[in-house]
Design a protein around this motif. Sequence first.
Motif, PDB file in Angstrom:
ATOM      1  N   VAL A   1       0.838  -1.196   0.000  1.00  0.00           N
ATOM      2  CA  VAL A   1       0.000   0.000   0.000  1.00  0.00           C
ATOM      3  C   VAL A   1       0.879   1.253   0.000  1.00  0.00           C
ATOM      4  O   VAL A   1       0.613   2.223  -0.712  1.00  0.00           O
ATOM      5  N   THR A   2       1.938   1.232   0.792  1.00  0.00           N
ATOM      6  CA  THR A   2       2.857   2.369   0.828  1.00  0.00           C
ATOM      7  C   THR A   2       3.517   2.578  -0.527  1.00  0.00           C
ATOM      8  O   THR A   2       3.666   3.719  -0.992  1.00  0.00           O
ATOM      9  N   ARG A   3       3.894   1.479  -1.180  1.00  0.00           N
ATOM     10  CA  ARG A   3       4.478   1.617  -2.519  1.00  0.00           C
ATOM     11  C   ARG A   3       3.470   2.230  -3.478  1.00  0.00           C
ATOM     12  O   ARG A   3       3.819   3.090  -4.297  1.00  0.00           O
ATOM     13  N   PHE A   4       2.213   1.799  -3.384  1.00  0.00           N
ATOM     14  CA  PHE A   4       1.167   2.378  -4.231  1.00  0.00           C
ATOM     15  C   PHE A   4       1.010   3.866  -3.945  1.00  0.00           C
ATOM     16  O   PHE A   4       0.901   4.682  -4.873  1.00  0.00           O
TER      17      PHE A   4
ATOM     18  N   ASP B   1       0.532  10.591  -5.154  1.00  0.00           N
ATOM     19  CA  ASP B   1       0.723  11.762  -4.301  1.00  0.00           C
ATOM     20  C   ASP B   1       0.881  11.407  -2.830  1.00  0.00           C
ATOM     21  O   ASP B   1       0.772  12.285  -1.966  1.00  0.00           O
ATOM     22  N   GLY B   2       1.130  10.118  -2.537  1.00  0.00           N
ATOM     23  CA  GLY B   2       1.301   9.699  -1.152  1.00  0.00           C
ATOM     24  C   GLY B   2      -0.030   9.433  -0.466  1.00  0.00           C
ATOM     25  O   GLY B   2      -1.088   9.393  -1.087  1.00  0.00           O
ATOM     26  N   TYR B   3       0.064   9.232   0.842  1.00  0.00           N
ATOM     27  CA  TYR B   3      -1.158   9.027   1.626  1.00  0.00           C
ATOM     28  C   TYR B   3      -1.947  10.331   1.719  1.00  0.00           C
ATOM     29  O   TYR B   3      -1.368  11.405   1.592  1.00  0.00           O
ATOM     30  N   PRO B   4      -3.298  10.227   1.960  1.00  0.00           N
ATOM     31  CA  PRO B   4      -4.097   9.019   2.188  1.00  0.00           C
ATOM     32  C   PRO B   4      -4.456   8.320   0.884  1.00  0.00           C
ATOM     33  O   PRO B   4      -4.453   8.918  -0.195  1.00  0.00           O
ATOM     34  N   VAL B   5      -4.797   7.003   1.021  1.00  0.00           N
ATOM     35  CA  VAL B   5      -5.321   6.225  -0.090  1.00  0.00           C
ATOM     36  C   VAL B   5      -6.570   5.494   0.396  1.00  0.00           C
ATOM     37  O   VAL B   5      -6.781   5.319   1.599  1.00  0.00           O
ATOM     38  N   VAL B   6      -7.388   5.081  -0.552  1.00  0.00           N
ATOM     39  CA  VAL B   6      -8.610   4.339  -0.246  1.00  0.00           C
ATOM     40  C   VAL B   6      -8.335   2.859  -0.462  1.00  0.00           C
ATOM     41  O   VAL B   6      -7.785   2.459  -1.490  1.00  0.00           O
ATOM     42  N   LEU B   7      -8.717   2.045   0.521  1.00  0.00           N
ATOM     43  CA  LEU B   7      -8.575   0.596   0.419  1.00  0.00           C
ATOM     44  C   LEU B   7      -9.952  -0.049   0.455  1.00  0.00           C
ATOM     45  O   LEU B   7     -10.806   0.325   1.268  1.00  0.00           O
ATOM     46  N   LYS B   8     -10.170  -1.022  -0.445  1.00  0.00           N
ATOM     47  CA  LYS B   8     -11.459  -1.703  -0.538  1.00  0.00           C
ATOM     48  C   LYS B   8     -11.242  -3.197  -0.651  1.00  0.00           C
ATOM     49  O   LYS B   8     -10.387  -3.653  -1.428  1.00  0.00           O
TER      50      LYS B   8
ATOM     51  N   ALA C   1       0.468   1.947   8.907  1.00  0.00           N
ATOM     52  CA  ALA C   1      -0.178   1.313  10.060  1.00  0.00           C
ATOM     53  C   ALA C   1      -1.689   1.228   9.878  1.00  0.00           C
ATOM     54  O   ALA C   1      -2.327   0.241  10.261  1.00  0.00           O
ATOM     55  N   ASP C   2      -2.279   2.260   9.263  1.00  0.00           N
ATOM     56  CA  ASP C   2      -3.725   2.252   9.000  1.00  0.00           C
ATOM     57  C   ASP C   2      -4.124   1.169   8.004  1.00  0.00           C
ATOM     58  O   ASP C   2      -5.296   0.766   7.954  1.00  0.00           O
ATOM     59  N   ALA C   3      -3.162   0.718   7.192  1.00  0.00           N
ATOM     60  CA  ALA C   3      -3.481  -0.161   6.071  1.00  0.00           C
ATOM     61  C   ALA C   3      -3.608  -1.624   6.459  1.00  0.00           C
ATOM     62  O   ALA C   3      -3.949  -2.460   5.622  1.00  0.00           O
ATOM     63  N   ALA C   4      -3.398  -1.965   7.713  1.00  0.00           N
ATOM     64  CA  ALA C   4      -3.394  -3.375   8.111  1.00  0.00           C
ATOM     65  C   ALA C   4      -4.797  -3.985   8.156  1.00  0.00           C
ATOM     66  O   ALA C   4      -4.985  -5.153   7.806  1.00  0.00           O
ATOM     67  N   GLU C   5      -5.799  -3.208   8.585  1.00  0.00           N
ATOM     68  CA  GLU C   5      -7.129  -3.758   8.847  1.00  0.00           C
ATOM     69  C   GLU C   5      -7.764  -4.464   7.645  1.00  0.00           C
ATOM     70  O   GLU C   5      -8.298  -5.578   7.795  1.00  0.00           O
ATOM     71  N   PRO C   6      -7.759  -3.893   6.444  1.00  0.00           N
ATOM     72  CA  PRO C   6      -8.448  -4.561   5.326  1.00  0.00           C
ATOM     73  C   PRO C   6      -7.925  -5.957   5.017  1.00  0.00           C
ATOM     74  O   PRO C   6      -8.680  -6.804   4.524  1.00  0.00           O
ATOM     75  N   PHE C   7      -6.669  -6.229   5.292  1.00  0.00           N
ATOM     76  CA  PHE C   7      -6.080  -7.519   4.937  1.00  0.00           C
ATOM     77  C   PHE C   7      -6.504  -8.628   5.891  1.00  0.00           C
ATOM     78  O   PHE C   7      -6.321  -9.812   5.590  1.00  0.00           O
ATOM     79  N   ARG C   8      -7.089  -8.264   7.025  1.00  0.00           N
ATOM     80  CA  ARG C   8      -7.507  -9.275   8.002  1.00  0.00           C
ATOM     81  C   ARG C   8      -8.696 -10.083   7.502  1.00  0.00           C
ATOM     82  O   ARG C   8      -8.983 -11.159   8.019  1.00  0.00           O
ATOM     83  N   ALA C   9      -9.417  -9.575   6.503  1.00  0.00           N
ATOM     84  CA  ALA C   9     -10.570 -10.306   5.963  1.00  0.00           C
ATOM     85  C   ALA C   9     -10.152 -11.499   5.109  1.00  0.00           C
ATOM     86  O   ALA C   9     -10.973 -12.368   4.808  1.00  0.00           O
ATOM     87  N   GLY C  10      -8.885 -11.535   4.687  1.00  0.00           N
ATOM     88  CA  GLY C  10      -8.386 -12.666   3.915  1.00  0.00           C
ATOM     89  C   GLY C  10      -8.823 -12.687   2.468  1.00  0.00           C
ATOM     90  O   GLY C  10      -8.778 -13.732   1.817  1.00  0.00           O
TER      91      GLY C  10
END
Length: 383
Positions: free
Chosen positions: A129-132, A137-144, A162-171
Amino acid sequence: MTFPVVGMVGGGQLARMTHEAGIPLGIRFRILSDTPQDSAAQVVHDVTVGDYRDLDTLRAFAAGCDVLTFDHEHVPTEHLRALEADGIVVRPGPDALVHAQDKGVMRARLDAIGVPCPRHRIVADPADVTRFADEGDGYPVVLKTVRGGYDGKGVWIARSEADAAEPFRAGVPVLAEEKVDFVRELAANVVRSPHGQAVAYPVVESIQVDGVCDTVIAPAPGLSDELSAQAQQLALTVARELGVVGHLAVELFEVRRPDGGSVVLVNELAMRPHNSGHWTMDGAATSQFANHLRAVLDLPLGDPRPRARWTVMANVLGGDFPDMYPAYLHCMARDPGLKIHMYGKDVKPGRKVGHVNTYGDDLADVRERAAHAAGYLRGTIDE
């Protein structure tokens, strides 16, 4: 009887209002509902209670229908392919519907046909996500999450790794998109039939509050004729290229160009009647629900033009007052032209339990009437 049987998977308010639209036509309507208490199950005569995720349940339900359609996009794609292999008419079909079910598939297909979208790609982990973010233009980004999100669920705004961890918990795969600096949100609603006839409703402005649609204004105020036509043509192109049959809602961002003009970017797709089209029940010659039925039955489509200069839809959300019926006395006496549509749902804070429509020639007046009625029904206005 020669009247066809339309089967709708899902018993929510969209099924309830689609059933209502079919009554004058004599359409025989069946639903597959999760529970007997669901919104449509309360009013539809022919109800099957069962799990739409179970193929045998779907097969048994579809066996009594001439055509199968949906009030949500969550039926597994492989089940729909199996139904088509059985000879069941499914509209929209799985090859089209997958673009509303899977955001990754949608973005890839829209890219391929040249539809403008926010910058995006599938990301593997928070570091990706950080690479993206750094690629733009850097953070913030939208994750879905690519599947299962609606009304703000399954969507996160990441302002750091650190904010980007939550979406990946859904698997499930995660799509990263640039956070668009948009002027406002628009929606282009179109309907397409199997033989290729298509109609486009006026482009509307959709006002969101906490990720949930609050108000829809038809047509979008101040939208140029040029951009309105572009948005309608874009939606018609998407419907044609993806092979959509039925109603398609294309949610859009209006973005300002450096020269002061505007462009639109596609945010989401929905292949069913949609909240941004509820205004058509009272504000258009033919509602989105009636035209969706016409499309899936391959009947000639109805006139989408507005009945009044302005129509405003305001969602009625649940609040602290579970009994909304006493509020009818005030709302109807104050505004005899008000149209109230309730869904038969238990009132819970923040839950969509109905909507109101107002229309007229003065936009400020029409907006005030809709906002007052929705607020009074919810209990946030008491005068």
